[in-house]
Write an enzyme that holds these catalytic residues in place. Structure first.
Site, PDB file in Angstrom:
ATOM      1  N   THR A 171      23.846  22.431   5.275  1.00  0.00           N
ATOM      2  CA  THR A 171      23.305  21.508   4.427  1.00  0.00           C
ATOM      3  C   THR A 171      23.773  21.454   2.918  1.00  0.00           C
ATOM      4  OG1 THR A 171      21.248  20.535   3.538  1.00  0.00           O
ATOM      5  CG2 THR A 171      21.119  22.692   4.203  1.00  0.00           C
ATOM      6  N   ASP A 172      24.073  20.300   2.270  1.00  0.00           N
ATOM      7  CA  ASP A 172      24.235  20.117   0.881  1.00  0.00           C
ATOM      8  C   ASP A 172      22.983  20.963   0.014  1.00  0.00           C
ATOM      9  OD1 ASP A 172      22.482  18.111   1.173  1.00  0.00           O
ATOM     10  OD2 ASP A 172      23.796  16.671   0.093  1.00  0.00           O
ATOM     11  N   GLU A 173      21.784  20.978   0.692  1.00  0.00           N
ATOM     12  CA  GLU A 173      20.626  21.092  -0.159  1.00  0.00           C
ATOM     13  C   GLU A 173      20.817  22.692  -0.594  1.00  0.00           C
ATOM     14  OE1 GLU A 173      16.906  19.781   1.611  1.00  0.00           O
ATOM     15  OE2 GLU A 173      17.890  18.298   2.356  1.00  0.00           O
TER      16      GLU A 173
ATOM     17  N   ARG B  21      19.201  10.395  -2.847  1.00  0.00           N
ATOM     18  CA  ARG B  21      19.926  11.193  -1.640  1.00  0.00           C
ATOM     19  C   ARG B  21      21.219  10.379  -1.331  1.00  0.00           C
ATOM     20  NH1 ARG B  21      16.788  14.151  -3.180  1.00  0.00           N
ATOM     21  NH2 ARG B  21      14.999  15.471  -2.131  1.00  0.00           N
TER      22      ARG B  21
ATOM     23  N   TYR C   6      13.038  25.550   2.939  1.00  0.00           N
ATOM     24  CA  TYR C   6      14.011  25.015   4.023  1.00  0.00           C
ATOM     25  C   TYR C   6      15.647  25.410   3.507  1.00  0.00           C
ATOM     26  CZ  TYR C   6      17.671  21.982   6.067  1.00  0.00           C
ATOM     27  OH  TYR C   6      18.908  21.581   6.641  1.00  0.00           O
TER      28      TYR C   6
ATOM     29  N   LYS D  32      18.453  28.182   4.723  1.00  0.00           N
ATOM     30  CA  LYS D  32      19.737  27.595   5.340  1.00  0.00           C
ATOM     31  C   LYS D  32      20.632  28.531   4.209  1.00  0.00           C
ATOM     32  CE  LYS D  32      21.087  24.899   7.591  1.00  0.00           C
ATOM     33  NZ  LYS D  32      21.443  24.962   9.326  1.00  0.00           N
TER      34      LYS D  32
ATOM     35  N   THR E 109      11.923  22.777  20.702  1.00  0.00           N
ATOM     36  CA  THR E 109      10.621  22.716  19.804  1.00  0.00           C
ATOM     37  C   THR E 109      10.374  21.349  19.737  1.00  0.00           C
ATOM     38  OG1 THR E 109      11.858  22.229  17.877  1.00  0.00           O
ATOM     39  CG2 THR E 109      11.716  24.496  18.543  1.00  0.00           C
TER      40      THR E 109
HETATM   41  P1  NAD Z   1      16.475  18.611  14.291  1.00  0.00           P
HETATM   42  O1  NAD Z   1      15.202  19.323  13.552  1.00  0.00           O
HETATM   43  O2  NAD Z   1      16.509  17.412  14.839  1.00  0.00           O
HETATM   44  O3  NAD Z   1      16.954  19.446  15.390  1.00  0.00           O
HETATM   45  C1  NAD Z   1      17.187  20.796  15.322  1.00  0.00           C
HETATM   46  C2  NAD Z   1      17.197  21.393  17.168  1.00  0.00           C
HETATM   47  O4  NAD Z   1      17.292  22.751  17.064  1.00  0.00           O
HETATM   48  C3  NAD Z   1      16.122  20.945  17.739  1.00  0.00           C
HETATM   49  O5  NAD Z   1      16.665  20.421  19.125  1.00  0.00           O
HETATM   50  C4  NAD Z   1      15.376  22.216  18.020  1.00  0.00           C
HETATM   51  O6  NAD Z   1      14.494  22.362  19.573  1.00  0.00           O
HETATM   52  C5  NAD Z   1      16.156  23.375  17.929  1.00  0.00           C
HETATM   53  N1  NAD Z   1      15.893  24.503  17.625  1.00  0.00           N
HETATM   54  C6  NAD Z   1      14.924  24.952  16.656  1.00  0.00           C
HETATM   55  N2  NAD Z   1      14.397  26.092  16.802  1.00  0.00           N
HETATM   56  C7  NAD Z   1      15.396  26.650  17.741  1.00  0.00           C
HETATM   57  C8  NAD Z   1      15.372  27.885  18.279  1.00  0.00           C
HETATM   58  N3  NAD Z   1      14.605  29.079  17.480  1.00  0.00           N
HETATM   59  N4  NAD Z   1      16.231  28.250  19.164  1.00  0.00           N
HETATM   60  C9  NAD Z   1      16.945  27.203  19.681  1.00  0.00           C
HETATM   61  N5  NAD Z   1      16.827  25.973  19.388  1.00  0.00           N
HETATM   62  C10 NAD Z   1      15.968  25.714  18.258  1.00  0.00           C
HETATM   63  O7  NAD Z   1      17.617  18.752  13.154  1.00  0.00           O
HETATM   64  P2  NAD Z   1      19.056  18.156  12.815  1.00  0.00           P
HETATM   65  O8  NAD Z   1      18.685  17.159  11.607  1.00  0.00           O
HETATM   66  O9  NAD Z   1      19.721  17.637  14.119  1.00  0.00           O
HETATM   67  O10 NAD Z   1      19.887  19.186  12.072  1.00  0.00           O
HETATM   68  C11 NAD Z   1      20.663  20.078  12.830  1.00  0.00           C
HETATM   69  C12 NAD Z   1      21.372  20.808  11.851  1.00  0.00           C
HETATM   70  O11 NAD Z   1      22.208  20.317  10.982  1.00  0.00           O
HETATM   71  C13 NAD Z   1      20.347  22.063  11.149  1.00  0.00           C
HETATM   72  O12 NAD Z   1      20.977  23.218  11.279  1.00  0.00           O
HETATM   73  C14 NAD Z   1      20.168  21.431   9.901  1.00  0.00           C
HETATM   74  O13 NAD Z   1      20.063  22.404   8.789  1.00  0.00           O
HETATM   75  C15 NAD Z   1      21.680  20.665   9.431  1.00  0.00           C
HETATM   76  N6  NAD Z   1      21.694  19.610   8.709  1.00  0.00           N
HETATM   77  C16 NAD Z   1      20.832  18.660   8.911  1.00  0.00           C
HETATM   78  C17 NAD Z   1      21.005  17.360   8.002  1.00  0.00           C
HETATM   79  C18 NAD Z   1      20.254  16.176   8.080  1.00  0.00           C
HETATM   80  O14 NAD Z   1      20.121  15.304   7.304  1.00  0.00           O
HETATM   81  N7  NAD Z   1      19.290  16.194   9.097  1.00  0.00           N
HETATM   82  C19 NAD Z   1      21.920  17.535   7.044  1.00  0.00           C
HETATM   83  C20 NAD Z   1      22.895  18.199   6.945  1.00  0.00           C
HETATM   84  C21 NAD Z   1      22.925  19.413   7.743  1.00  0.00           C
HETATM   85  P1  TYD Z   2      13.910  13.720   4.094  1.00  0.00           P
HETATM   86  O1  TYD Z   2      14.196  12.680   4.919  1.00  0.00           O
HETATM   87  O2  TYD Z   2      12.598  14.627   4.344  1.00  0.00           O
HETATM   88  O3  TYD Z   2      15.086  14.432   3.676  1.00  0.00           O
HETATM   89  P2  TYD Z   2      15.484  15.754   2.623  1.00  0.00           P
HETATM   90  O4  TYD Z   2      14.185  16.091   1.872  1.00  0.00           O
HETATM   91  O5  TYD Z   2      15.796  16.833   3.283  1.00  0.00           O
HETATM   92  O6  TYD Z   2      16.405  15.160   1.625  1.00  0.00           O
HETATM   93  O7  TYD Z   2      13.290  12.889   2.386  1.00  0.00           O
HETATM   94  C1  TYD Z   2      14.540  12.265   1.736  1.00  0.00           C
HETATM   95  C2  TYD Z   2      13.828  11.839   0.474  1.00  0.00           C
HETATM   96  O8  TYD Z   2      12.884  10.859   0.751  1.00  0.00           O
HETATM   97  C3  TYD Z   2      13.400  12.936  -0.205  1.00  0.00           C
HETATM   98  O9  TYD Z   2      13.692  12.805  -1.672  1.00  0.00           O
HETATM   99  C4  TYD Z   2      12.031  12.845   0.157  1.00  0.00           C
HETATM  100  C5  TYD Z   2      11.408  11.465   0.270  1.00  0.00           C
HETATM  101  N1  TYD Z   2      10.328  11.018   1.156  1.00  0.00           N
HETATM  102  C6  TYD Z   2       9.642   9.986   0.636  1.00  0.00           C
HETATM  103  O10 TYD Z   2       9.347   9.587  -0.336  1.00  0.00           O
HETATM  104  N2  TYD Z   2       8.436   9.890   1.633  1.00  0.00           N
HETATM  105  C7  TYD Z   2       8.336  10.536   2.927  1.00  0.00           C
HETATM  106  O11 TYD Z   2       7.317  10.098   3.530  1.00  0.00           O
HETATM  107  C8  TYD Z   2       9.346  11.391   3.199  1.00  0.00           C
HETATM  108  C9  TYD Z   2       9.352  12.012   4.548  1.00  0.00           C
HETATM  109  C10 TYD Z   2      10.283  11.622   2.313  1.00  0.00           C
END
Ligand code: NAD
Ligand code: TYD
Length: 354
Positions: free
Chosen positions: A134-136, A223, A159, A163, A40
């Protein structure tokens, strides 16, 4: 060649997934790693150019909602372990398009669970479905307290709700069908290859381009940030030493108010790019708050640290410094991901023409 494990990693071309793929491919040449990703907007094979030719690595462009395709992968590669990261992952996008989150995060996870159940039926011994969450899912904290593994789920964004639903489905397959599962719930990640729609990479990119730094509301939201490679090592530890059926919280006790974090990023970038002190801070712009904006996340990872001995490898200062250096050294990566569709997203989200 016979491999000791055949691991399907979903979402391996994304931010966290690419670090997990790299860790497993390089640390465990005896494991075959099959990366299934739909590519994606968030998936980027440029994240994996350094390991793409390794003999124990295979990429398969596949959508986790596609039953036939996923079942085929289990059969073709004799998959015995799943590390499931594929997801729609950005809260702001979930507010504008919740159904995409229901589809990938709920239907996609259910599809994968069904495929694993079908492939492993009667032979569950030695198999593992590791679900990355996620912790969310725990909702929003007030000024005090932490999320533990016993905190009741209370998701508030499409979101986090999607999850949470996926976590419930994973547990239901454990209880109902005895599918061997593990779930981990991690705090906010940051680090190299982070798509610049999330706060830290968006701020770095905007500072480098001298664009306004959008801070939602008053910037008082908190965060808890973890370096992405430490998330990958936690997954490695839990996968090898965690008990099936269990949940582990992952985090590094590192809470920051958004506004303080943005100021720190401004200071570090001024220093690293040789700009006059205070110049990037002038870009800070307070904008309309996010709808349903969770106030505070803070994770208690005592269980993981005490039972399995995992500890983060870097301090926040070290991790942020490495992250900024990576973005400064990888300007072509940043350029590629911020062209095209990103500009349309940015304009819609921040009502700004580019
Ligand atoms: P990301 O958005 O960077 O990557 C998601 C990946 O999934 C992409 O490579 C995308 O192409 C692929 N994808 C999306 N839809 C798909 C589908 N239908 N089939 C196959 N592949 C698909 O996300 P991320 O930040 O790397 O997060 C990865 C995982 O970790 C997620 O499950 C997220 O909920 C979890 N997570 C993320 C965070 C964070 O801070 N980013 C924290 C805790 C948990
Ligand atoms: P984000 O990186 O989107 O992660 P999450 O919402 O999953 O915690 O956002 C982190 C924090 O930053 C969240 O409190 C929202 C805030 N934020 C801004 O203030 N400005 C921005 O442009 C973005 C993307 C996030």
């Amino acid at each position: 060649m016979t491999f000791m494990k055949n691991i399907l990693i979903t979402g391996g071309a994304g931010f966290i997934g690419s670090h997990v793929v790299r860790l497993f491919v390089t640390k465990y040449p005896q494991y075959r790693i099959v990366n299934a990703d739909a590519l994606t907007y968030a998936g980027n094979l440029e994240n994996l150019t350094d390991i793409k030719d390794q003999p124990n690595y295979i990429f398969e462009k596949a959508d986790i909602c596609d039953t036939a395709r996923i079942t085929g992968l289990f059969e073709n590669y004799n998959i015995d372990t799943v590390i499931h990261l594929a997801a729609e992952s950005h809260v702001d996008r979930s507010i504008s398009d919740p159904l995409a989150f229901v589809n990938t995060n709920i239907v996609g996870t259910a599809t994968l669970l069904q495929a694993a159940k079908h492939a492993w039926k009667g032979q569950e011994e030695g198999k593992l479905f590791y679900h990355v969450s996620t912790d969310e899912v725990y909702g929003s904290l007030g000024d005090t307290g932490f999320f533990t593994e016993f905190t009741a789920y209370d998701p508030r964004s499409p979101y986090s709700a999607s999850k949470a639903a996926s976590d419930h489905l994973v547990r239901s397959f454990y209880h109902t069908y005895h599918l061997p599962v593990i779930i981990s719930n991690c705090s906010n990640n940051y680090g190299p290859n982070h798509f610049p729609e999330k706060l830290i990479p968006l701020a770095i990119n905007n500072i480098l381009n001298k664009k306004p730094l959008p801070v939602y509301g008053k910037g008082e939201n908190v965060r808890d940030w973890l370096y992405v490679i430490d998330h990958a090592t936690a997954i490695d530890t839990i996968l090898h030493s965690g008990k099936t059926g269990e949940t582990f919280n992952i985090g590094g006790h590192n809470e920051w108010k958004n506004i303080d974090l943005i100021r720190l990023l401004c200071k570090l970038l001024d220093e690293k790019t040789g700009q006059e002190a205070g110049s990037s801070e002038k870009l800070i712009t307070f904008v309309t708050d996010r709808a349903g904006h969770d106030l505070r996340y803070a994770i208690d990872s005592t269980k993981l640290q005490h039972e399995l001995g995992w500890v983060p490898s870097v301090t926040f200062e070290e991790g942020l410094s490495k992250t900024i250096d990576w973005y400064l050294q990888n300007s072509s990566w940043l350029q590629h991901v911020t062209s095209g569709a990103y500009l349309d997203y940015y304009e819609k989200q921040y009502h700004e023409s580019h």
